[in-house]
Design a protein around this motif. Structure first.
Motif, PDB file in Angstrom:
ATOM      1  N   ASN A   1     -11.265  -5.094   3.455  1.00 16.83           N
ATOM      2  CA  ASN A   1     -12.720  -5.205   3.344  1.00 16.83           C
ATOM      3  C   ASN A   1     -13.379  -3.862   3.062  1.00 16.83           C
ATOM      4  N   GLU A   2     -12.825  -2.787   3.608  1.00 13.72           N
ATOM      5  CA  GLU A   2     -13.351  -1.447   3.319  1.00 13.72           C
ATOM      6  C   GLU A   2     -13.165  -1.119   1.833  1.00 13.72           C
ATOM      7  N   LEU A   3     -11.996  -1.448   1.327  1.00 14.12           N
ATOM      8  CA  LEU A   3     -11.701  -1.209  -0.079  1.00 14.12           C
ATOM      9  C   LEU A   3     -12.611  -2.055  -0.968  1.00 14.12           C
ATOM     10  N   ASN A   4     -12.831  -3.292  -0.566  1.00 14.32           N
ATOM     11  CA  ASN A   4     -13.713  -4.186  -1.307  1.00 14.32           C
ATOM     12  C   ASN A   4     -15.132  -3.623  -1.365  1.00 14.32           C
TER      13      ASN A   4
ATOM     14  N   MET B   1      -9.463 -10.695  -7.245  1.00 13.14           N
ATOM     15  CA  MET B   1      -8.971  -9.660  -8.157  1.00 13.14           C
ATOM     16  C   MET B   1      -8.477  -8.437  -7.381  1.00 13.14           C
ATOM     17  N   LEU B   2      -9.168  -8.087  -6.297  1.00  9.37           N
ATOM     18  CA  LEU B   2      -8.713  -6.974  -5.462  1.00  9.37           C
ATOM     19  C   LEU B   2      -7.333  -7.281  -4.893  1.00  9.37           C
TER      20      LEU B   2
ATOM     21  N   ARG C   1      -4.360  -6.799  11.393  1.00  4.52           N
ATOM     22  CA  ARG C   1      -4.974  -5.699  10.644  1.00  4.52           C
ATOM     23  C   ARG C   1      -4.004  -5.277   9.545  1.00  4.52           C
ATOM     24  N   VAL C   2      -4.529  -5.135   8.334  1.00  3.53           N
ATOM     25  CA  VAL C   2      -3.728  -4.700   7.194  1.00  3.53           C
ATOM     26  C   VAL C   2      -4.393  -3.462   6.612  1.00  3.53           C
TER      27      VAL C   2
END
Length: 122
Positions: free
Chosen positions: A42-45, A55-56, A80-81
């Motif tokens: 979610n941070e990356l998104n 797509m992410l 958590r990933v």
């Protein structure tokens, strides 16, 4: 399965093979985001902004498959990933930065050439 039945992962043209994988719309943005720190999905998104979750996910899987990104799953509730650059991914940061700088420097000239081509098609 015999050795002859295994798929070949060696491509005849290394440049085309690598550029096809990292030259898509999202890979460089993901690698650039992960250059700063390890991020959760979610941070990356949020960091990238206009990428869909699907797509992410797809791009992260390809980058992980090719060895640029590692995915660490922590056995917690909720799970958590985290995603991080591998040594291979970090080794790509310098050439990637040169490419980004080149694109920034030459973007106006490329846009001008496109406008000229629209006015005077070949």
């Amino acid at each position: 399965m015999s050795t002859s039945e295994l798929p070949s992962f060696d491509q005849p043209c290394p440049i085309r093979d690598v550029l096809d994988r990292i030259g898509d719309q999202w890979s460089l943005l993901i690698l650039e985001a992960l250059a700063q720190r390890t991020l959760r999905f979610n941070e990356l998104n949020r960091e990238i902004g206009d990428i869909s979750r699907q797509m992410l996910s797809r791009t992260l899987k390809r980058l992980e498959y090719d060895g640029f990104v590692s995915r660490t799953l922590y056995a917690e509730v909720p799970p958590r990933v985290e995603y991080a650059l591998t040594d291979l991914g970090r080794s790509f940061l310098e050439p990637m930065q040169r490419l980004v700088e080149w694109a920034d420097h030459h973007h106006a000239a490329i846009c001008e050439a496109r406008r000229a081509a629209m006015i005077h098609p070949v």
